[in-house]
Write an enzyme that holds these catalytic residues in place. Sequence first.
Site, short mmCIF file in Angstrom:
data_model
loop_
_atom_site.label_atom_id
_atom_site.label_comp_id
_atom_site.label_asym_id
_atom_site.label_seq_id
_atom_site.Cartn_x
_atom_site.Cartn_y
_atom_site.Cartn_z
N GLN A 61 0.82 -1.21 0.00
CA GLN A 61 0.00 0.00 0.00
C GLN A 61 0.86 1.26 0.00
OE1 GLN A 61 -2.80 -0.25 3.25
NE2 GLN A 61 -3.62 -2.18 2.54
N CYS A 62 1.88 1.25 -0.80
CA CYS A 62 2.85 2.35 -0.85
C CYS A 62 2.78 3.02 -2.22
CB CYS A 62 4.25 1.76 -0.62
SG CYS A 62 5.61 2.92 -0.71
N GLY A 63 3.14 4.26 -2.28
CA GLY A 63 3.21 4.95 -3.56
C GLY A 63 4.22 4.32 -4.50
N PHE A 64 5.17 3.55 -3.95
CA PHE A 64 6.19 2.88 -4.76
C PHE A 64 5.83 1.43 -5.08
CE2 PHE A 64 8.39 6.38 -2.68
CZ PHE A 64 9.02 6.98 -3.75
N THR A 65 4.66 0.98 -4.65
CA THR A 65 4.24 -0.40 -4.89
C THR A 65 4.31 -0.79 -6.37
OG1 THR A 65 2.88 -0.42 -2.90
CG2 THR A 65 2.35 -2.07 -4.56
#
Length: 191
Positions: A61-65
């Site tokens: 659930q990360c912007g970098f996922t």
Amino acid sequence: MTVRTRLRTVAMAAVLSMMGGASAMAASSAYDFTFQSIDGKPLPLSQFEGKAILVVNTASQCGFTPQYKGLEALWQRYRDRGLVVVGVPSDDFGGQEPGNANQIKDFCEVNYSIDFPMADKTVVSGDSAHPFYRWAADELGFLAKPRWNFHKYLVGPDGKLVSWFSTMTDPESDKVRAAIETLLPEKAPKS
């Protein structure tokens, strides 16, 4: 290694020994470490001896996922030449990996068709960090510690740390690919 650095290393080893974490300081290569796989079985890095390994702490659930896509692409492109990508889910940064092993595995398979080896959720920062991460920080220095999700460590075929790449570095960047390619043979070995 300077005398000052040696003394600091000896002092750290003594402290870690008292804390039960001397294994990170005593390690001579990445092959000395074992994660638990996302399937609950041991995931010893020694099983990849002779291969380059890209160890990446991940989160769903990360912007970098979306970097999962690039990691899978690296795995597909270079695995026959000797690269192994190892995903290490972690909830250390922003609580962005709240799921259990089954949820994480399902997310990775459904959304990114991940089939590279994955560890179970693991602590990668702070005093409770997995011994591999404490060892990597000791080997490469303070700046090489993960500061967020999708931090990458590159291990050479000899088990030694070669480099690290920050979260911001895309897995398919020229910088990452060039570092990997220097470690791999020109062609896939014949089986």
